[in-house]
Design a protein around this motif. Structure first.
Motif, PDB file in Angstrom:
ATOM      1  N   LEU A   1      36.288 -20.370   0.398  1.00  0.00           N
ATOM      2  CA  LEU A   1      36.539 -21.677  -0.212  1.00  0.00           C
ATOM      3  C   LEU A   1      35.802 -22.802   0.507  1.00  0.00           C
ATOM      4  CD1 LEU A   1      40.357 -21.487  -1.077  1.00  0.00           C
ATOM      5  CD2 LEU A   1      38.426 -21.559  -2.669  1.00  0.00           C
ATOM      6  N   VAL A   2      35.828 -22.808   1.841  1.00  0.00           N
ATOM      7  CA  VAL A   2      35.182 -23.915   2.546  1.00  0.00           C
ATOM      8  C   VAL A   2      33.660 -23.771   2.515  1.00  0.00           C
ATOM      9  CG1 VAL A   2      37.191 -24.344   3.985  1.00  0.00           C
ATOM     10  CG2 VAL A   2      35.417 -22.799   4.817  1.00  0.00           C
ATOM     11  N   ALA A   3      33.157 -22.533   2.454  1.00  0.00           N
ATOM     12  CA  ALA A   3      31.713 -22.352   2.278  1.00  0.00           C
ATOM     13  C   ALA A   3      31.290 -22.835   0.900  1.00  0.00           C
ATOM     14  CB  ALA A   3      31.335 -20.887   2.478  1.00  0.00           C
ATOM     15  N   ALA A   4      32.147 -22.638  -0.099  1.00  0.00           N
ATOM     16  CA  ALA A   4      31.855 -23.137  -1.440  1.00  0.00           C
ATOM     17  C   ALA A   4      31.786 -24.664  -1.445  1.00  0.00           C
ATOM     18  CB  ALA A   4      32.917 -22.647  -2.423  1.00  0.00           C
ATOM     19  N   ILE A   5      32.689 -25.306  -0.683  1.00  0.00           N
ATOM     20  CA  ILE A   5      32.636 -26.770  -0.544  1.00  0.00           C
ATOM     21  C   ILE A   5      31.305 -27.182   0.071  1.00  0.00           C
ATOM     22  CG2 ILE A   5      33.609 -28.755   0.670  1.00  0.00           C
ATOM     23  CD1 ILE A   5      36.346 -27.403   0.495  1.00  0.00           C
ATOM     24  N   ALA A   6      30.920 -26.500   1.163  1.00  0.00           N
ATOM     25  CA  ALA A   6      29.679 -26.846   1.862  1.00  0.00           C
ATOM     26  C   ALA A   6      28.468 -26.628   0.974  1.00  0.00           C
ATOM     27  CB  ALA A   6      29.558 -26.010   3.138  1.00  0.00           C
ATOM     28  N   ASN A   7      28.411 -25.509   0.266  1.00  0.00           N
ATOM     29  CA  ASN A   7      27.262 -25.226  -0.601  1.00  0.00           C
ATOM     30  C   ASN A   7      27.157 -26.240  -1.736  1.00  0.00           C
ATOM     31  OD1 ASN A   7      26.084 -22.907   0.610  1.00  0.00           O
ATOM     32  ND2 ASN A   7      27.765 -21.644  -0.145  1.00  0.00           N
ATOM     33  N   HIS A   8      28.276 -26.571  -2.339  1.00  0.00           N
ATOM     34  CA  HIS A   8      28.268 -27.550  -3.433  1.00  0.00           C
ATOM     35  C   HIS A   8      27.815 -28.913  -2.936  1.00  0.00           C
ATOM     36  CE1 HIS A   8      30.032 -30.505  -6.235  1.00  0.00           C
ATOM     37  NE2 HIS A   8      29.823 -29.578  -7.161  1.00  0.00           N
ATOM     38  N   THR A   9      28.302 -29.305  -1.757  1.00  0.00           N
ATOM     39  CA  THR A   9      27.949 -30.614  -1.201  1.00  0.00           C
ATOM     40  C   THR A   9      26.477 -30.673  -0.822  1.00  0.00           C
ATOM     41  OG1 THR A   9      30.199 -30.827  -0.345  1.00  0.00           O
ATOM     42  CG2 THR A   9      28.531 -32.285   0.582  1.00  0.00           C
ATOM     43  N   ALA A  10      25.976 -29.604  -0.167  1.00  0.00           N
ATOM     44  CA  ALA A  10      24.574 -29.577   0.245  1.00  0.00           C
ATOM     45  C   ALA A  10      23.637 -29.596  -0.957  1.00  0.00           C
ATOM     46  CB  ALA A  10      24.316 -28.337   1.094  1.00  0.00           C
ATOM     47  N   GLU A  11      24.024 -28.890  -2.022  1.00  0.00           N
ATOM     48  CA  GLU A  11      23.190 -28.869  -3.227  1.00  0.00           C
ATOM     49  C   GLU A  11      23.093 -30.246  -3.876  1.00  0.00           C
ATOM     50  OE1 GLU A  11      24.913 -25.897  -5.667  1.00  0.00           O
ATOM     51  OE2 GLU A  11      24.197 -24.211  -4.431  1.00  0.00           O
ATOM     52  N   ASN A  12      24.100 -31.079  -3.637  1.00  0.00           N
ATOM     53  CA  ASN A  12      24.084 -32.438  -4.178  1.00  0.00           C
ATOM     54  C   ASN A  12      23.405 -33.431  -3.245  1.00  0.00           C
ATOM     55  OD1 ASN A  12      25.363 -31.826  -6.601  1.00  0.00           O
ATOM     56  ND2 ASN A  12      27.403 -32.070  -5.720  1.00  0.00           N
ATOM     57  N   GLY A  13      22.760 -32.904  -2.195  1.00  0.00           N
ATOM     58  CA  GLY A  13      21.952 -33.759  -1.333  1.00  0.00           C
ATOM     59  C   GLY A  13      22.686 -34.429  -0.192  1.00  0.00           C
ATOM     60  N   VAL A  14      23.965 -34.081   0.016  1.00  0.00           N
ATOM     61  CA  VAL A  14      24.718 -34.687   1.117  1.00  0.00           C
ATOM     62  C   VAL A  14      24.544 -33.825   2.358  1.00  0.00           C
ATOM     63  CG1 VAL A  14      26.990 -35.396   1.942  1.00  0.00           C
ATOM     64  CG2 VAL A  14      26.399 -35.656  -0.476  1.00  0.00           C
ATOM     65  N   PRO A  15      24.022 -34.361   3.461  1.00  0.00           N
ATOM     66  CA  PRO A  15      23.885 -33.570   4.692  1.00  0.00           C
ATOM     67  C   PRO A  15      25.225 -32.981   5.110  1.00  0.00           C
ATOM     68  CG  PRO A  15      22.666 -35.620   4.883  1.00  0.00           C
ATOM     69  CD  PRO A  15      23.477 -35.727   3.626  1.00  0.00           C
ATOM     70  N   THR A  16      25.265 -31.659   5.274  1.00  0.00           N
ATOM     71  CA  THR A  16      26.514 -30.945   5.514  1.00  0.00           C
ATOM     72  C   THR A  16      26.359 -29.995   6.691  1.00  0.00           C
ATOM     73  OG1 THR A  16      27.059 -31.037   3.152  1.00  0.00           O
ATOM     74  CG2 THR A  16      28.231 -29.389   4.489  1.00  0.00           C
ATOM     75  N   LEU A  17      27.350 -29.986   7.563  1.00  0.00           N
ATOM     76  CA  LEU A  17      27.363 -29.038   8.671  1.00  0.00           C
ATOM     77  C   LEU A  17      28.550 -28.103   8.496  1.00  0.00           C
ATOM     78  CD1 LEU A  17      26.481 -27.842  11.338  1.00  0.00           C
ATOM     79  CD2 LEU A  17      27.704 -29.675  12.522  1.00  0.00           C
ATOM     80  N   PHE A  18      28.259 -26.816   8.264  1.00  0.00           N
ATOM     81  CA  PHE A  18      29.269 -25.780   8.193  1.00  0.00           C
ATOM     82  C   PHE A  18      29.101 -24.898   9.427  1.00  0.00           C
ATOM     83  CE2 PHE A  18      30.580 -21.477   7.506  1.00  0.00           C
ATOM     84  CZ  PHE A  18      31.734 -21.546   6.744  1.00  0.00           C
ATOM     85  N   ILE A  19      30.155 -24.757  10.235  1.00  0.00           N
ATOM     86  CA  ILE A  19      30.011 -24.002  11.474  1.00  0.00           C
ATOM     87  C   ILE A  19      31.374 -23.504  11.940  1.00  0.00           C
ATOM     88  CG2 ILE A  19      30.248 -26.020  12.979  1.00  0.00           C
ATOM     89  CD1 ILE A  19      27.949 -24.799  14.694  1.00  0.00           C
ATOM     90  N   THR A  20      31.410 -22.266  12.459  1.00  0.00           N
ATOM     91  CA  THR A  20      32.645 -21.793  13.070  1.00  0.00           C
ATOM     92  C   THR A  20      32.826 -22.510  14.398  1.00  0.00           C
ATOM     93  OG1 THR A  20      31.613 -19.972  14.276  1.00  0.00           O
ATOM     94  CG2 THR A  20      32.338 -19.510  12.015  1.00  0.00           C
ATOM     95  N   VAL A  21      34.062 -22.711  14.794  1.00  0.00           N
ATOM     96  CA  VAL A  21      34.320 -23.481  16.015  1.00  0.00           C
ATOM     97  C   VAL A  21      33.740 -22.803  17.257  1.00  0.00           C
ATOM     98  CG1 VAL A  21      36.130 -24.429  17.493  1.00  0.00           C
ATOM     99  CG2 VAL A  21      36.305 -24.643  15.011  1.00  0.00           C
ATOM    100  N   PRO A  22      33.860 -21.470  17.421  1.00  0.00           N
ATOM    101  CA  PRO A  22      33.206 -20.856  18.585  1.00  0.00           C
ATOM    102  C   PRO A  22      31.695 -21.080  18.596  1.00  0.00           C
ATOM    103  CG  PRO A  22      34.833 -19.360  17.675  1.00  0.00           C
ATOM    104  CD  PRO A  22      34.712 -20.491  16.693  1.00  0.00           C
ATOM    105  N   ASP A  23      31.043 -21.013  17.415  1.00  0.00           N
ATOM    106  CA  ASP A  23      29.605 -21.265  17.345  1.00  0.00           C
ATOM    107  C   ASP A  23      29.281 -22.725  17.661  1.00  0.00           C
ATOM    108  OD1 ASP A  23      29.109 -18.647  16.719  1.00  0.00           O
ATOM    109  OD2 ASP A  23      28.862 -18.994  14.570  1.00  0.00           O
ATOM    110  N   LEU A  24      30.151 -23.618  17.228  1.00  0.00           N
ATOM    111  CA  LEU A  24      29.944 -25.041  17.517  1.00  0.00           C
ATOM    112  C   LEU A  24      29.918 -25.278  19.029  1.00  0.00           C
ATOM    113  CD1 LEU A  24      31.795 -28.015  15.850  1.00  0.00           C
ATOM    114  CD2 LEU A  24      31.717 -27.832  18.318  1.00  0.00           C
ATOM    115  N   LEU A  25      30.880 -24.684  19.721  1.00  0.00           N
ATOM    116  CA  LEU A  25      30.933 -24.864  21.173  1.00  0.00           C
ATOM    117  C   LEU A  25      29.758 -24.190  21.864  1.00  0.00           C
ATOM    118  CD1 LEU A  25      34.770 -24.319  21.591  1.00  0.00           C
ATOM    119  CD2 LEU A  25      33.536 -26.485  21.781  1.00  0.00           C
ATOM    120  N   ASP A  26      29.355 -23.010  21.353  1.00  0.00           N
ATOM    121  CA  ASP A  26      28.179 -22.341  21.912  1.00  0.00           C
ATOM    122  C   ASP A  26      26.920 -23.177  21.705  1.00  0.00           C
ATOM    123  OD1 ASP A  26      29.628 -20.219  22.827  1.00  0.00           O
ATOM    124  OD2 ASP A  26      29.128 -18.883  21.167  1.00  0.00           O
ATOM    125  N   SER A  27      26.846 -23.835  20.550  1.00  0.00           N
ATOM    126  CA  SER A  27      25.692 -24.676  20.261  1.00  0.00           C
ATOM    127  C   SER A  27      25.591 -25.833  21.255  1.00  0.00           C
ATOM    128  CB  SER A  27      25.785 -25.213  18.832  1.00  0.00           C
ATOM    129  OG  SER A  27      24.742 -26.120  18.562  1.00  0.00           O
TER     130      SER A  27
END
Length: 429
Positions: free
Chosen positions: A112-138
């Motif tokens: 569901l949240v990936a669907a939100i991110a994909n829909h938003t990105a397709e409409n041109g809104v900069p979107t960051l989708f990331i798991t929290v462990p990956d966010l901290l690793d980043s």
């Protein structure tokens, strides 16, 4: 980066200074020219998209999500999934406030949240989708990265026009990690920037400062999904080694004795008949909690097992486990040779579609056992998952944290069996 050479505002410079009064706070400051803003937005979009790895999640859309789930779900499970779908779809259109989706592993949160991110990105809104462990690793990676500084990456994350944080609560809870997450949430909270979060944890188990932001009803919409892991076959408990139901297969509603021929007082017989009716009604439509209390041998376990066997016969076998045995199974995961982790085993139990806990109160109440039982009851209470409990202890004598859950009449029905222990003998005629 230069701007459009034909731009009448900046004449190709890409920036400009506005004509403002001397006392204006923006006087003399350089502003990005509108002709260059689109390029900047595109760069931000690309950086966040690359950090998100959304290319790997393009297949997760609203179109291929089943709002009512698969065949075989109970109505309350399908309702919770459809409610989450509707909230997620609406959020993808408005980006209003925060959306928090709770639920067990494999229930559909990430889709569901990936669907939100994909829909938003397709409409041109900069979107960051990331798991929290990956966010901290980043963030940690920037300490050894010559191209991106920690400050730049941190700003990218907390200022993203839409931030989607998946698997909140699975990160290593170091002081540094908790501090960074608080700074991100607090910044977006103060500035009312849209945020989507998924977690399999009850809010009570999230660090206090983070929880206070996630519980604000004026900003946050909380949705709970109660469906089981879609990777498991419908009706499969996923842990047959835990369940004692097969050992109690003869304990059915048909074999339950109301003991009329045993010489019991009429009120005792009627009490057993009422307990049988309540158990049948619950078995036909499991909802909320049902607690059977009474002395040893009075029929509590028989009624609980009859509920389990009824559900098994209709294709939805529950998990029935004696509480001391449950704690032993959890402790067994500490063995280095165990193939199952404590977290995985505990997750299987607390997210069971229907959980039947027999003999609550007979376990050794060490601090560890008390805490695990509290976590188990608290999760099922918050998620309103169907649960059957038997106990020879009075409710007033139970752990206060568990007792308060049982005394919620909105969710829990307590039935005290007053008949004495069953002897199997009939009265002399």
């Amino acid at each position: 980066m230069p701007g459009d050479p034909n731009c009448p505002l900046c004449h190709g410079l890409g920036y400009l200074r506005l004509e403002l009064p001397l006392d204006h706070p923006e006087f003399g400051k350089v502003h990005v020219c509108p002709c260059r803003q689109n390029d900047i937005n595109a760069q931000v979009h690309q950086r966040l998209f690359s950090l998100s790895h959304l290319d790997e999640l393009r297949h997760l859309t609203f179109e291929n999500f089943k709002p009512r789930g698969r065949v075989g779900l109970w109505p309350h499970q399908a309702d919770s999934l459809e409610r989450a779908f509707n909230h997620a779809h609406q959020f993808s259109q408005t980006h209003d406030g925060w959306l928090l989706i709770q639920g067990p592993y494999g229930c559909g949160k990430t889709h569901l949240v990936a669907a939100i991110a994909n829909h938003t990105a397709e409409n041109g809104v900069p979107t960051l989708f990331i798991t929290v462990p990956d966010l901290l690793d980043s963030l940690r990676f920037t300490f050894n990265d010559r191209e991106t500084s920690f400050e730049e990456r941190f700003e990218q994350i907390r200022r993203a026009p839409l931030l989607v944080m998946d698997d909140f609560g699975t990160q290593s809870a170091t002081p540094w990690a908790q501090e960074k997450l608080f700074q991100i949430l607090n910044y977006r909270y103060i500035n009312r920037l849209p945020l989507v979060v998924t977690t399999n944890l009850p809010l009570a188990e999230i660090e206090g400062r983070l929880r206070s932001r996630l519980e604000d009803p004026e900003l946050v919409t909380i949705v709970r999904i109660t469906t089981p892991d879609y990777r498991r076959p419908v009706g499969d408990t996923g842990h047959p080694e835990l369940s004692s139901l097969d050992l109690l297969h003869e304990m059915t509603f048909a074999s339950f004795e109301t003991r009329k021929g045993e010489g019991l007082a009429t009120d005792k017989v009627k009490n057993l008949e009422k307990g049988l009716r309540i158990a049948r009604q619950f078995a036909e439509r499991p909802k909320g909690w049902l607690v059977f209390s009474g002395p040893y041998g009075c029929g509590k376990t028989h009624l609980a097992a009859a509920i389990g066997n009824f559900r098994k016969d209709v294709g939805s076998p529950p998990l029935l486990v004696v509480v001391p045995d449950l704690l032993d199974h959890l402790r067994a995961t500490f063995n280095p040779k165990s193939t199952v982790s404590l977290d995985h085993r505990f997750e299987e139990v607390r997210t069971s579609t229907l959980l039947i806990l027999d003999d609550l109160g007979t376990e050794a109440m060490t601090p560890w056992a008390r805490e695990k039982l509290h976590q188990l009851f608290n999760y099922r209470y918050n998620a309103e998952l169907p649960t059957v409990i038997t106990s020879s202890k009075k409710v007033d004598d139970m752990d206060p944290r568990i007792r308060t859950r049982m005394l919620d009449q909105r969710l829990c029905t307590i039935f005290a069996i007053t008949a004495p222990a069953y002897t199997g003998r009939t009265a002399n005629k």
